[in-house]
Design a protein around this motif. Structure first.
Motif, PDB file in Angstrom:
ATOM      1  N   ALA A 175      -7.879  -2.307   0.515  1.00 31.30           N
ATOM      2  CA  ALA A 175      -7.434  -0.915   0.467  1.00 31.30           C
ATOM      3  C   ALA A 175      -8.622   0.034   0.442  1.00 31.30           C
ATOM      4  O   ALA A 175      -8.622   1.079   1.102  1.00 31.30           O
ATOM      5  CB  ALA A 175      -6.552  -0.694  -0.759  1.00 31.30           C
ATOM      6  N   PHE A 176      -9.663  -0.328  -0.304  1.00 27.27           N
ATOM      7  CA  PHE A 176     -10.857   0.510  -0.408  1.00 27.27           C
ATOM      8  C   PHE A 176     -11.547   0.621   0.951  1.00 27.27           C
ATOM      9  O   PHE A 176     -11.891   1.717   1.405  1.00 27.27           O
ATOM     10  CB  PHE A 176     -11.805  -0.100  -1.439  1.00 27.27           C
ATOM     11  N   GLN A 200     -10.430   0.295   3.877  1.00 21.60           N
ATOM     12  CA  GLN A 200      -9.660   1.006   4.890  1.00 21.60           C
ATOM     13  C   GLN A 200      -9.862   2.513   4.806  1.00 21.60           C
ATOM     14  O   GLN A 200      -9.662   3.216   5.795  1.00 21.60           O
ATOM     15  CB  GLN A 200      -8.175   0.670   4.740  1.00 21.60           C
ATOM     16  N   HIS A 201     -10.283   3.019   3.655  1.00 21.21           N
ATOM     17  CA  HIS A 201     -10.405   4.464   3.456  1.00 21.21           C
ATOM     18  C   HIS A 201     -11.842   4.947   3.333  1.00 21.21           C
ATOM     19  O   HIS A 201     -12.090   6.154   3.349  1.00 21.21           O
ATOM     20  CB  HIS A 201      -9.632   4.885   2.198  1.00 21.21           C
ATOM     21  N   GLN A 247       4.737   1.346  -6.777  1.00 23.00           N
ATOM     22  CA  GLN A 247       4.265   2.551  -6.087  1.00 23.00           C
ATOM     23  C   GLN A 247       3.368   3.410  -6.980  1.00 23.00           C
ATOM     24  O   GLN A 247       2.523   4.148  -6.485  1.00 23.00           O
ATOM     25  CB  GLN A 247       5.435   3.386  -5.551  1.00 23.00           C
ATOM     26  N   THR A 289      -0.117   1.848  -6.659  1.00 26.84           N
ATOM     27  CA  THR A 289      -0.665   2.174  -5.337  1.00 26.84           C
ATOM     28  C   THR A 289      -1.105   3.630  -5.273  1.00 26.84           C
ATOM     29  O   THR A 289      -2.181   3.944  -4.747  1.00 26.84           O
ATOM     30  CB  THR A 289       0.380   1.886  -4.242  1.00 26.84           C
ATOM     31  N   SER A 290      -0.287   4.517  -5.822  1.00 27.33           N
ATOM     32  CA  SER A 290      -0.617   5.941  -5.814  1.00 27.33           C
ATOM     33  C   SER A 290      -1.879   6.217  -6.619  1.00 27.33           C
ATOM     34  O   SER A 290      -2.755   6.980  -6.188  1.00 27.33           O
ATOM     35  CB  SER A 290       0.555   6.741  -6.378  1.00 27.33           C
ATOM     36  N   GLN A 302      -4.318   4.074  -7.327  1.00 24.22           N
ATOM     37  CA  GLN A 302      -5.466   3.499  -6.620  1.00 24.22           C
ATOM     38  C   GLN A 302      -5.918   4.397  -5.473  1.00 24.22           C
ATOM     39  O   GLN A 302      -7.120   4.647  -5.307  1.00 24.22           O
ATOM     40  CB  GLN A 302      -5.128   2.111  -6.095  1.00 24.22           C
ATOM     41  N   ASN A 303      -4.972   4.884  -4.681  1.00 26.10           N
ATOM     42  CA  ASN A 303      -5.324   5.762  -3.566  1.00 26.10           C
ATOM     43  C   ASN A 303      -5.985   7.046  -4.058  1.00 26.10           C
ATOM     44  O   ASN A 303      -6.919   7.568  -3.426  1.00 26.10           O
ATOM     45  CB  ASN A 303      -4.079   6.096  -2.743  1.00 26.10           C
ATOM     46  N   THR A 304      -5.512   7.572  -5.187  1.00 30.25           N
ATOM     47  CA  THR A 304      -6.110   8.791  -5.753  1.00 30.25           C
ATOM     48  C   THR A 304      -7.545   8.529  -6.189  1.00 30.25           C
ATOM     49  O   THR A 304      -8.455   9.332  -5.918  1.00 30.25           O
ATOM     50  CB  THR A 304      -5.282   9.282  -6.952  1.00 30.25           C
ATOM     51  N   ILE A 338      -9.608   6.212  -5.090  1.00 28.38           N
ATOM     52  CA  ILE A 338     -10.452   6.001  -3.911  1.00 28.38           C
ATOM     53  C   ILE A 338     -10.769   7.329  -3.234  1.00 28.38           C
ATOM     54  O   ILE A 338     -11.903   7.565  -2.793  1.00 28.38           O
ATOM     55  CB  ILE A 338      -9.772   5.027  -2.939  1.00 28.38           C
ATOM     56  N   THR A 339      -9.779   8.217  -3.152  1.00 27.47           N
ATOM     57  CA  THR A 339      -9.990   9.536  -2.533  1.00 27.47           C
ATOM     58  C   THR A 339     -11.033  10.339  -3.301  1.00 27.47           C
ATOM     59  O   THR A 339     -11.887  11.002  -2.698  1.00 27.47           O
ATOM     60  CB  THR A 339      -8.666  10.314  -2.481  1.00 27.47           C
TER      61      THR A 339
END
Length: 307
Positions: free
Chosen positions: A127-128, A130-131, A173, A176-177, A179-181, A183-184
């Protein structure tokens, strides 16, 4: 060391090696009893660890992405104590409030003269990647004085005081949310090198192919991770003697050949070795192997035993 203290040390090692099998701990001096507490909490599928110990050394030995045992980047916030982290290229100090990103695929050492407490969020490597551009540094101390850094630090502090029982009802979810935050917020804090040259792009592509030989990336996935177009990716290999597909196939076959000739793999079926490197069709594997090496897999292995 007392029997009770020895048991505490062995329990600590079992806990940390369950996260990363290559972590090695050295207990404090003879006059100090060992203390270690490693708790991992499940935040909707995202692991968040609370680490407390007086170990004077924790070392992460060199890993291999292709073995699949280096799944995480560790986002760390130092909560208590001082920790010196050293790699073969750099050294930095973490003090309370400091943030760092550690790559579990890299060897490093952590040393501390006293009890430390860290919060560690285990970010999924796939996931990391990919972003975040592949050429961005994935190891080191993070500056947290700007907008993104302050938000990241504030979020980690909030996580550190949340009672673990509040995690129990969270759905996937939510993990996932979060983790995405993270990474952003992390991405702008990562140091990047200078603009990539054609040579750099080819080298980076080869490194990423190497790291994923057991489950080859499609040209679209590889180009996406490198932040270039599929056409640009193919051009990096068209300038040489092999296409992208032929390069990837050759490297997978060479890995198979290495294992077929390895003494500790002599009892492992060739079909099993092939499947570990992405070959699901045994007949195709055998034809491709013979075309590259001049011998079918069984004959290649037999020759290796005799040499």
């Amino acid at each position: 060391m007392t029997t009770q203290n020895q048991h505490a040390f062995e329990h600590w090692n079992d806990l940390v090696q369950a996260v990363c099998s290559r972590l090695v701990t050295r207990r404090p001096g003879k006059d100090k009893p060992f203390f270690g507490n490693f708790q991992v909490h499940d935040f909707g599928g995202l692991d968040i660890a609370d680490i407390r110990t007086n170990a004077d050394l924790v070392r992460c030995e060199h890993g291999s992405l292709t073995r699949g045992d280096d799944r995480f980047y560790f986002l760390v916030m130092q909560r208590q104590g001082t920790m010196a982290i050293r790699t073969d290229r750099e050294q930095f100090i973490l003090r309370p409030g400091d943030l760092a990103l550690l790559d579990s695929a890299q060897p490093y050492e952590m040393r501390s003269p006293d009890i430390i407490n860290q919060l560690s969020v285990h970010l999924d490597r796939q996931a990391f990647d990919q972003h975040v551009p592949f050429y961005a540094n994935r190891f080191g101390k993070l500056e947290h004085k700007d907008f993104h850094g302050q938000l990241l630090q504030s979020l980690l502090r909030q996580l550190s005081v949340m009672p673990p029982q509040s995690y129990a009802t969270l759905a996937p979810q939510h993990g996932t949310s979060l983790q995405n935050t993270l990474i952003t917020l992390l991405a702008p804090l990562l140091k990047s090198g200078s603009p990539l040259s054609k040579h750099d792009l080819r080298s980076l592509a080869e490194r990423m192919i190497e790291q994923n030989l057991h489950e080859p990336l499609s040209p679209q996935e590889l180009a996406s991770r490198l932040k270039i177009s599929v056409r640009q990716l193919h051009r990096q290999f068209e300038q040489g003697d092999e296409t992208l597909q032929r390069y990837t196939l050759r490297r997978r076959l060479e890995r198979c050949a290495d294992e077929l000739s390895a003494p500790d793999k002599r009892e492992t079926p060739a079909a099993h070795i092939a499947s570990q490197w992405g070959f699901s069709d045994s007949a195709y594997f055998s034809r491709a192997f013979k075309k590259l090496f001049g011998l079918p897999p069984a004959a290649y292995r037999a020759r290796s035993k005799d040499s």
